[in-house]
Structures are given as C-alpha cells and as structure tokens.
Design a protein around this motif. Sequence first.
Motif, mmCIF file in Angstrom:
data_model
loop_
_atom_site.group_PDB
_atom_site.id
_atom_site.type_symbol
_atom_site.label_atom_id
_atom_site.label_comp_id
_atom_site.label_asym_id
_atom_site.label_seq_id
_atom_site.Cartn_x
_atom_site.Cartn_y
_atom_site.Cartn_z
ATOM 1 N N CYS A 117 0.826 -1.210 0.000
ATOM 2 C CA CYS A 117 0.000 0.000 0.000
ATOM 3 C C CYS A 117 0.858 1.257 0.000
ATOM 4 O O CYS A 117 0.535 2.242 -0.683
ATOM 5 C CB CYS A 117 -0.942 0.005 1.203
ATOM 6 S SG CYS A 117 -2.268 -1.222 1.123
ATOM 7 N N VAL A 147 2.062 2.802 -3.344
ATOM 8 C CA VAL A 147 1.146 3.564 -4.193
ATOM 9 C C VAL A 147 1.360 5.048 -3.915
ATOM 10 O O VAL A 147 1.187 5.517 -2.794
ATOM 11 C CB VAL A 147 -0.315 3.179 -3.903
ATOM 12 C CG1 VAL A 147 -1.271 4.048 -4.720
ATOM 13 C CG2 VAL A 147 -0.545 1.703 -4.168
ATOM 14 N N ARG A 205 -4.675 4.277 -2.130
ATOM 15 C CA ARG A 205 -4.204 3.328 -1.120
ATOM 16 C C ARG A 205 -5.375 2.651 -0.417
ATOM 17 O O ARG A 205 -5.325 1.453 -0.123
ATOM 18 C CB ARG A 205 -3.310 4.042 -0.101
ATOM 19 C CG ARG A 205 -1.945 4.395 -0.649
ATOM 20 C CD ARG A 205 -1.127 5.168 0.359
ATOM 21 N NE ARG A 205 0.223 5.402 -0.141
ATOM 22 C CZ ARG A 205 1.133 6.141 0.478
ATOM 23 N NH1 ARG A 205 0.839 6.709 1.641
ATOM 24 N NH2 ARG A 205 2.338 6.302 -0.051
ATOM 25 N N CYS A 221 -6.661 -0.046 -2.701
ATOM 26 C CA CYS A 221 -5.782 -1.219 -2.675
ATOM 27 C C CYS A 221 -5.974 -2.011 -1.392
ATOM 28 O O CYS A 221 -6.029 -3.250 -1.415
ATOM 29 C CB CYS A 221 -4.320 -0.787 -2.802
ATOM 30 S SG CYS A 221 -3.867 -0.215 -4.449
#
Length: 202
Positions: free
Chosen positions: A153, A156, A168, A171
């Motif tokens: 994460c 990103v 994020r 994700c």
Amino acid sequence: MKRPGRGEQAVRNNEAILTAAREIFLADPRAPVAAVAERAQVGIGALYRRYPSKEELLRTLCHDGLRTFIAEAEQADLESDDWEAFARFLHGVVRADVHSLTVHLAGTFRPTEQMNADAELASELAAGLIERARAHLRPDVGPADVTLLLEMCSAVRVPDATRTGELRERCLAVLLDGLRTGGALPGPPPGALELNWRWLSP
C-alpha cells in the motif's frame, strides 16, 4: 498581534523540520540536511541544535512512525468486533503512511534500545489483532504477510496527496478481501530475515 514565545517558536520549528524531513527523505534518503532546513524555512544552525546529525533526524522520523503504529494498534484494539478491529488497524496505519518510512529509511541509522523495545511492542500488538481476527482469515496468514501488504500500500504514490490516499484505500480494500477465509496462500510465509534484512548492519 502577539508574537510567539521562544518555546512556541521552537515547537513550530521542530514540526516544520520533521514535516520537511519526511518529504525530503521519502523522495531521496541521501538528500543533505541543508535541503530539509531550506524546505522547513529554518536556519541550518537551528536544525542542528535540535538534531546534531542526519542520523538522529532519520532515527526520530522512524521512531515517530513506530509510535504512530503502536497508537493505531492500541486504538483499534478497543473495537468490540474482531474483524473491525483488524481492519481499522490496517486502515489507520495506511492513512498514517508509516511503512513508507520503513521502506525508505531502514538501514540508514542505528536504532536505539527504546526503538527496539517499541518495535517488539508493535509486533505484539499487531499479532494480537491478527489472532483476534483469526476466524475470518485464511488459515496461514501471519504478521509477516500483513507487513508486506502494508508495504504494498505504501508503494502507491501519485503527485496529489489526496488522490494517493484514495488509491491506497482502494488497494487496501482489495487486500482485505484477499485475506478473508478461503484457500491457502501459495508458498511459505515470509520469514523474519526476509522482512528484517534492511535493518541489519552491512
């Protein structure tokens, strides 16, 4: 208009230094301390009075991130629902961007004994939240898996900070679904050495 006292100004300067240092060193851990002073709009002397070396500044940044991780874990553990506690913990850590510091700054300074103790506490808290959520998780998910997912994460990043946060969260939502009860994960889980090699002295 009342001018801030020396104590207030020192606090503001320190906050500006840490904010600037985070931005500078996340972009380039090799950047000079002078770049931090310039970004923070403080004199280099004021910076060095607070942080005598670049290593001390890096150590402070990472320790602050570690304390944030602990605070998020402790707060999440107050949730009565086991899965919500686990999910809240992960969302809090991702929003705080703790693992960007770990990935970029690990190995650039020597941790203190207090940092090592806090790292152990952070690991215990995270493991406890994982065990609370165990009934909802794939059978072989462990703390090391969660660490790697948090690092994913943190990778990103787009120029807009707000959009970075949104992406994020997207994700993390996908990753949380992948952690839920289902088939076993392929291959063995990551080992301690695979996670901690960055902190080992060369």
